[in-house]
Design a protein around this motif. Sequence first.
Motif, mmCIF file in Angstrom:
data_model
loop_
_atom_site.group_PDB
_atom_site.id
_atom_site.type_symbol
_atom_site.label_atom_id
_atom_site.label_comp_id
_atom_site.label_asym_id
_atom_site.label_seq_id
_atom_site.Cartn_x
_atom_site.Cartn_y
_atom_site.Cartn_z
ATOM 1 N N ARG B 47 -16.078 44.386 -3.697
ATOM 2 C CA ARG B 47 -16.950 44.701 -2.567
ATOM 3 C C ARG B 47 -16.121 45.305 -1.426
ATOM 4 N NH1 ARG B 47 -19.188 39.776 0.329
ATOM 5 N NH2 ARG B 47 -20.101 39.303 -1.698
ATOM 6 N N ASN B 48 -16.599 46.436 -0.899
ATOM 7 C CA ASN B 48 -15.898 47.125 0.185
ATOM 8 C C ASN B 48 -16.387 46.618 1.535
ATOM 9 O OD1 ASN B 48 -14.510 48.860 1.807
ATOM 10 N ND2 ASN B 48 -15.637 50.708 1.191
ATOM 11 N N GLY B 53 -17.748 51.559 6.036
ATOM 12 C CA GLY B 53 -17.805 51.841 4.589
ATOM 13 C C GLY B 53 -16.778 52.853 4.110
ATOM 14 N N SER B 54 -15.635 52.999 4.830
ATOM 15 C CA SER B 54 -14.600 53.941 4.386
ATOM 16 C C SER B 54 -13.878 53.367 3.170
ATOM 17 C CB SER B 54 -13.605 54.188 5.525
ATOM 18 O OG SER B 54 -12.966 52.975 5.862
ATOM 19 N N SER B 55 -12.976 54.184 2.581
ATOM 20 C CA SER B 55 -12.161 53.786 1.423
ATOM 21 C C SER B 55 -13.030 53.309 0.266
ATOM 22 C CB SER B 55 -11.169 52.682 1.797
ATOM 23 O OG SER B 55 -10.457 53.035 2.953
ATOM 24 N N SER B 114 -9.930 48.146 4.146
ATOM 25 C CA SER B 114 -8.792 49.021 4.412
ATOM 26 C C SER B 114 -8.979 49.709 5.756
ATOM 27 C CB SER B 114 -8.677 50.070 3.299
ATOM 28 O OG SER B 114 -7.682 51.005 3.623
ATOM 29 N N VAL B 115 -8.017 49.488 6.645
ATOM 30 C CA VAL B 115 -8.031 50.151 7.950
ATOM 31 C C VAL B 115 -6.694 50.856 8.113
ATOM 32 C CG1 VAL B 115 -8.246 49.869 10.438
ATOM 33 C CG2 VAL B 115 -9.493 48.329 8.897
ATOM 34 N N GLY B 116 -6.735 52.191 8.123
ATOM 35 C CA GLY B 116 -5.490 52.951 8.180
ATOM 36 C C GLY B 116 -4.644 52.622 6.968
ATOM 37 N N GLN B 117 -3.399 52.233 7.198
ATOM 38 C CA GLN B 117 -2.518 51.884 6.082
ATOM 39 C C GLN B 117 -2.551 50.386 5.776
ATOM 40 O OE1 GLN B 117 -0.620 53.030 3.507
ATOM 41 N NE2 GLN B 117 -1.853 54.842 4.000
#
Lengths: 188, 432
Positions: B47-48, B53-55, B114-117
């Motif tokens: 689940r993202n 909802g990026s990545s 996932s946020v940035g790296q």
Amino acid sequence: MSKRFSSLCVMFAFLGLFLFLGASCAKKQVQVTEPPKAAPEVKPEQAPAPKAEGEDAAAKEARLRAEKEQQLEKQRKAFESENIYFDFDKYEIKPEAKTVLQKKAEWLLANTRYSVRIEGHCDERGTNEYNLALGERRANAAKEFLTALGVPGARISIISYGEERPAVQGANEEAWAKNRRDEFKLIY
Amino acid sequence: MRGSLLSLISVLATLFIFYPMEASARIFIDINSPFSRKFAVAIPEFRNTSPQGSSQDLGEKLSRVISNDLDLSGYFSLMDKGAFLEGNREGEALNFKNWSVIGAELLIKASYSSVGQSLEVDLKLYDVYWGRQILGKRVLGETHRHRELMHRLSNDIIRLLTGYDGITMTRLAFVGDATGNKEIYLSDYDGHNAAQLTSDKSIVLSPRWSPDGKRIIYNSYRDNKGPKLYMRDLSTGAVRTVSGRSGLNIGATWSPDGTRVALTLSEKGDSDIFLIDLNGNIVQKLTDHWAIDVSPSFSPDGSRMAFVSNRAGGTPQIYVMNISDGAVERITFESKYCTSPSWSSRNRIAFAAVSQGLLDIYTIAPDGSRMRRVTSGTGNNEDPCWSPDGRYIVFSSNRNGRYHLYLTNEGGDHQRLLTNLPGNQTAPSWAP
């Protein structure tokens, strides 16, 4: 020993023939080039005559050298292109390889400024490490044969490539047989 | 700097949530039993929970790493997602019946953000039969190193269920010829993240990791005068010659304590196995025979050594030597061509032997008993190398044309392709 002597005789006979042919060619050329130069009044004993003769000898020498070099190049190519071959997982010199090695020994004895690098190779079957050792044995076997025929060991170096440098690609007996070999590289 | 800080954070952020339970109540995989069966594991889509909802495509990647890890371990069968009655959407309730009815024994539910790296993964492992969570873990790391993060989670699952660390955190070195020259490559244990290590543009062979995993010794023809032994420091990249004698300096292996190297030298004309120190000085001549002696591999305690010799009848066979008294015993008799011994931490010796014209992997006890065939009927299978735990073998095979690396358990009933890279991949060495 007698073989070695007779091959030396042949070499000298060839050399003599080249000298003779070279000399006769040079004379012809002199006849063509001399007359115009001879015209001006110069003392006969002075420069031109020795100069002409010097050119004569130099040209002769150059031609001889070129011809000899051509001949040698042919011989070197013949020497390097003839491999000897082995049975699978073996490093014994086979009878047909002995004939090849005898020729190589004669040539090396007649051309003493050349050294030879023997490269031992295997077919792709088996594992690298064992094949590296096997390739070295194959190279060593040829080296021993050549030294037994009088080629100084100092003029022979060996290297094993195991299965890493196949002569031909292919996973069949025909290809494998061509890859189980010693190659001979001249160093000069 | 940033990377190491993040790694540190990710280690600190790793939350272990073990649930107390009785041993009888949970799934336990007895990996020492020869009759262990595979457990059916269901892994619905991750689940993202990333902002906005990026990545979206990352979830599939993450789930593929962990699925592959569990598959490679040989302890699990991965269930087809098409059979699932229930997903992993926001707010979707977990009903164990939906999983038990399709035959799932284990269920993995995970979410990621996932946020940035920065990447956070939350994973829960359920025992479907008992209807309860048996592992819960949240890890934090870098998005571009997500494979490493997932390998860690896989290892936690395997350790919980077997009592032992798996192989998911380990690495491989191998020889690849994609550039047209044989060079050394390093990769994760699953063949991913492969990167070229050497650029000798010559012939590079036989990489071997040091027991501390910090250095690699290997053969190279870089000076054009035959195979010399070099050592590369993996952190600095510094390379130095360990043994540059004329002739062969091949097939080196580390002593278990990492202070010595055994290898084949042929400076004196005959190819024998020597023990040298890391400066190349000869410590001991181990074999003394006119025959070919190559490919040493030490027992885990360093008291014995397996090697290849053609001393009997001119065909290569595996021998075992007692280092202290030099006593040598031949242990293979079944094939006319046996090479590449690799001695495991669990005291089994893997080797490659020719049968019906093709090389196959076998294992055998150091006394020559209990020989077992690992591969058969699939091209040439060579260069066996044990995993550090002695439970898996990586080897190279040309079963599909070119040589690639494969993984197998000792039984040979679970073989998987690891490297599907251009060219050929051979001579694997497993990092400690």
